[in-house]
Design a protein around this motif. Sequence first.
Motif, PDB file in Angstrom:
ATOM      1  N   THR A 263       0.814  -1.218   0.000  1.00  0.00           N
ATOM      2  CA  THR A 263       0.000   0.000   0.000  1.00  0.00           C
ATOM      3  C   THR A 263       0.846   1.265   0.000  1.00  0.00           C
ATOM      4  N   VAL A 264       1.862   1.320   0.844  1.00  0.00           N
ATOM      5  CA  VAL A 264       2.731   2.496   0.883  1.00  0.00           C
ATOM      6  C   VAL A 264       3.479   2.645  -0.437  1.00  0.00           C
ATOM      7  N   LEU A 265       3.852   1.520  -1.027  1.00  0.00           N
ATOM      8  CA  LEU A 265       4.504   1.543  -2.340  1.00  0.00           C
ATOM      9  C   LEU A 265       3.601   2.217  -3.378  1.00  0.00           C
ATOM     10  N   ARG A 266       2.353   1.811  -3.435  1.00  0.00           N
ATOM     11  CA  ARG A 266       1.425   2.361  -4.421  1.00  0.00           C
ATOM     12  C   ARG A 266       1.160   3.851  -4.173  1.00  0.00           C
ATOM     13  N   PHE A 267       1.099   4.223  -2.915  1.00  0.00           N
ATOM     14  CA  PHE A 267       0.931   5.630  -2.560  1.00  0.00           C
ATOM     15  C   PHE A 267       2.104   6.456  -3.085  1.00  0.00           C
ATOM     16  N   GLY A 268       3.320   5.945  -2.916  1.00  0.00           N
ATOM     17  CA  GLY A 268       4.509   6.649  -3.405  1.00  0.00           C
ATOM     18  C   GLY A 268       4.524   6.788  -4.911  1.00  0.00           C
ATOM     19  N   VAL A 269       4.116   5.737  -5.620  1.00  0.00           N
ATOM     20  CA  VAL A 269       4.067   5.792  -7.081  1.00  0.00           C
ATOM     21  C   VAL A 269       3.039   6.822  -7.540  1.00  0.00           C
ATOM     22  N   ALA A 270       1.874   6.860  -6.893  1.00  0.00           N
ATOM     23  CA  ALA A 270       0.832   7.823  -7.272  1.00  0.00           C
ATOM     24  C   ALA A 270       1.347   9.254  -7.172  1.00  0.00           C
ATOM     25  N   LEU A 271       2.109   9.549  -6.125  1.00  0.00           N
ATOM     26  CA  LEU A 271       2.606  10.902  -5.917  1.00  0.00           C
ATOM     27  C   LEU A 271       3.682  11.306  -6.925  1.00  0.00           C
ATOM     28  N   LEU A 272       4.230  10.339  -7.661  1.00  0.00           N
ATOM     29  CA  LEU A 272       5.195  10.689  -8.708  1.00  0.00           C
ATOM     30  C   LEU A 272       4.572  11.590  -9.770  1.00  0.00           C
ATOM     31  N   GLY A 273       3.237  11.592  -9.840  1.00  0.00           N
ATOM     32  CA  GLY A 273       2.553  12.407 -10.843  1.00  0.00           C
ATOM     33  C   GLY A 273       2.840  13.888 -10.727  1.00  0.00           C
ATOM     34  N   VAL A 274       3.225  14.366  -9.539  1.00  0.00           N
ATOM     35  CA  VAL A 274       3.485  15.800  -9.382  1.00  0.00           C
ATOM     36  C   VAL A 274       4.747  16.235 -10.120  1.00  0.00           C
ATOM     37  N   ARG A 275       5.557  15.291 -10.562  1.00  0.00           N
ATOM     38  CA  ARG A 275       6.767  15.649 -11.314  1.00  0.00           C
ATOM     39  C   ARG A 275       6.472  15.918 -12.787  1.00  0.00           C
ATOM     40  N   ILE A 276       5.287  15.554 -13.228  1.00  0.00           N
ATOM     41  CA  ILE A 276       4.990  15.526 -14.657  1.00  0.00           C
ATOM     42  C   ILE A 276       4.146  16.734 -15.056  1.00  0.00           C
ATOM     43  N   SER A 277       4.443  17.303 -16.228  1.00  0.00           N
ATOM     44  CA  SER A 277       3.589  18.350 -16.800  1.00  0.00           C
ATOM     45  C   SER A 277       3.682  18.269 -18.321  1.00  0.00           C
ATOM     46  N   ALA A 278       2.627  18.733 -18.981  1.00  0.00           N
ATOM     47  CA  ALA A 278       2.609  18.720 -20.442  1.00  0.00           C
ATOM     48  C   ALA A 278       3.716  19.601 -21.017  1.00  0.00           C
ATOM     49  N   GLU A 279       4.042  20.670 -20.314  1.00  0.00           N
ATOM     50  CA  GLU A 279       5.089  21.581 -20.792  1.00  0.00           C
ATOM     51  C   GLU A 279       6.433  20.869 -20.923  1.00  0.00           C
ATOM     52  N   LEU A 280       6.702  19.973 -19.984  1.00  0.00           N
ATOM     53  CA  LEU A 280       7.944  19.206 -20.045  1.00  0.00           C
ATOM     54  C   LEU A 280       8.009  18.366 -21.317  1.00  0.00           C
ATOM     55  N   ILE A 281       6.871  17.756 -21.638  1.00  0.00           N
ATOM     56  CA  ILE A 281       6.848  16.830 -22.771  1.00  0.00           C
ATOM     57  C   ILE A 281       7.054  17.572 -24.091  1.00  0.00           C
ATOM     58  N   VAL A 282       6.439  18.757 -24.215  1.00  0.00           N
ATOM     59  CA  VAL A 282       6.502  19.502 -25.474  1.00  0.00           C
ATOM     60  C   VAL A 282       7.906  20.058 -25.726  1.00  0.00           C
ATOM     61  N   GLY A 283       8.654  20.296 -24.648  1.00  0.00           N
ATOM     62  CA  GLY A 283       9.921  21.017 -24.758  1.00  0.00           C
ATOM     63  C   GLY A 283      10.969  20.412 -25.664  1.00  0.00           C
ATOM     64  N   LEU A 284      10.993  19.094 -25.809  1.00  0.00           N
ATOM     65  CA  LEU A 284      12.081  18.456 -26.561  1.00  0.00           C
ATOM     66  C   LEU A 284      11.832  18.350 -28.063  1.00  0.00           C
ATOM     67  N   GLY A 285      10.607  18.472 -28.491  1.00  0.00           N
ATOM     68  CA  GLY A 285      10.308  18.308 -29.912  1.00  0.00           C
ATOM     69  C   GLY A 285       9.812  16.917 -30.225  1.00  0.00           C
ATOM     70  N   PRO A 286       9.039  16.770 -31.301  1.00  0.00           N
ATOM     71  CA  PRO A 286       8.380  15.490 -31.603  1.00  0.00           C
ATOM     72  C   PRO A 286       9.338  14.348 -31.910  1.00  0.00           C
ATOM     73  N   GLU A 287      10.478  14.638 -32.558  1.00  0.00           N
ATOM     74  CA  GLU A 287      11.391  13.553 -32.940  1.00  0.00           C
ATOM     75  C   GLU A 287      11.964  12.855 -31.703  1.00  0.00           C
ATOM     76  N   LEU A 288      12.501  13.653 -30.767  1.00  0.00           N
ATOM     77  CA  LEU A 288      13.100  13.055 -29.579  1.00  0.00           C
ATOM     78  C   LEU A 288      12.049  12.413 -28.679  1.00  0.00           C
ATOM     79  N   ILE A 289      10.877  13.037 -28.587  1.00  0.00           N
ATOM     80  CA  ILE A 289       9.806  12.438 -27.794  1.00  0.00           C
ATOM     81  C   ILE A 289       9.406  11.093 -28.380  1.00  0.00           C
ATOM     82  N   GLY A 290       9.264  11.053 -29.706  1.00  0.00           N
ATOM     83  CA  GLY A 290       8.935   9.798 -30.367  1.00  0.00           C
ATOM     84  C   GLY A 290       9.995   8.739 -30.151  1.00  0.00           C
TER      85      GLY A 290
END
Length: 339
Positions: free
Chosen positions: A72-99
């Motif tokens: 349970t604590v493991l799953r709680f920790g994984v769920a909170l990893l979501g705060v590291r993620i944003s759409a802006e991060l993903i767009v920053g590198l360009g489609p080729e590198l993201i792909g």
Amino acid sequence: MTISPIIDKRVAQWNKLFAGFAVSAIVAVTAQFFSEHYGAPAMLMALLLGIAFNFLSEEGNCVHGISFTAKTVLRFGVALLGVRISAELIVGLGPELIGMIIVGVFLTIGLGFVIAKLLGRNWRLGLLTGGSVAICGASAAMAIAAVLPKNQYSERNLVFTVLSVTLLSTFAMVLYPIIAESLALSPVATGVFLGGTIHDVAQVVGAGFSVSQETGDTATLVKLIRVCMLAPVVLLFAIVIRAKGLEDNSEGSRPPLVPSFIIGFLILATINSLGLIPESVAQFFSDVSRWALLIAIAAVGMKTSLRRMLDVGGQAVLLIVLETVFIVGFVLAGLSLFV
């Protein structure tokens, strides 16, 4: 029904879990102390110290709490990893590198599945090691293990995977910047190489900023894009496992199609993408996530005996090394095309 018996029951349940959680937390704090004072990876220290206290998970007051913490604590920790993620991060590198990064994740997982079969190992080990190498090391291993159907080797395989990717990440943190320099990669290309190949986030940060600020920023960005793949990959695994009728029904009920911790991950990532989480709050949740995962991996270590760990065999070592070599070659090939 009066409220008092309900409260008494809840208190009794929490008391039953507290001892195991507390000892896991103590091991995690000790591991963090060793990490800060002697430079050893905290995850590795928590795992090894946990294995030394395996007897606590076999009998006594800590058994139920250790199992609760490892799951349970493991799953709680994984769920909170979501705060590291944003759409802006993903767009920053360009489609080729993201792909390239996305394709590399799925190819590495597929390679792990195929090689595991060729080596005569269970498909669970192939998905577990492939996912941990492809996405984010120990965190991915623990998230994937949470949705894979259990067998008698599940805990041993998880400990082996976490131990292996942590050791390989530490080795890579030293070796990969040297490889990048020998190949005369630019600072940005070096960041993509480090972020796209090193398994654990901490080692990516360490390797990247040891080269330069620009390399460190790029490496961290690329790594977080790989972390973004955790939710869809785990969700895909859960859907396929359920469709094949392989889900774990050991608790007496059919598990949900979408694990609750993945829903939490996606909700937090969406909220963060909308800019609704202040940086200080995101940092707080990120720290809580890191501690939850550290405490959980200590509990996982306690549930695994060293004798069973040694039974994993050389084929499993070969499997995770081949996956690591593959992702290095794939990212270098992609850099020659796109950077």
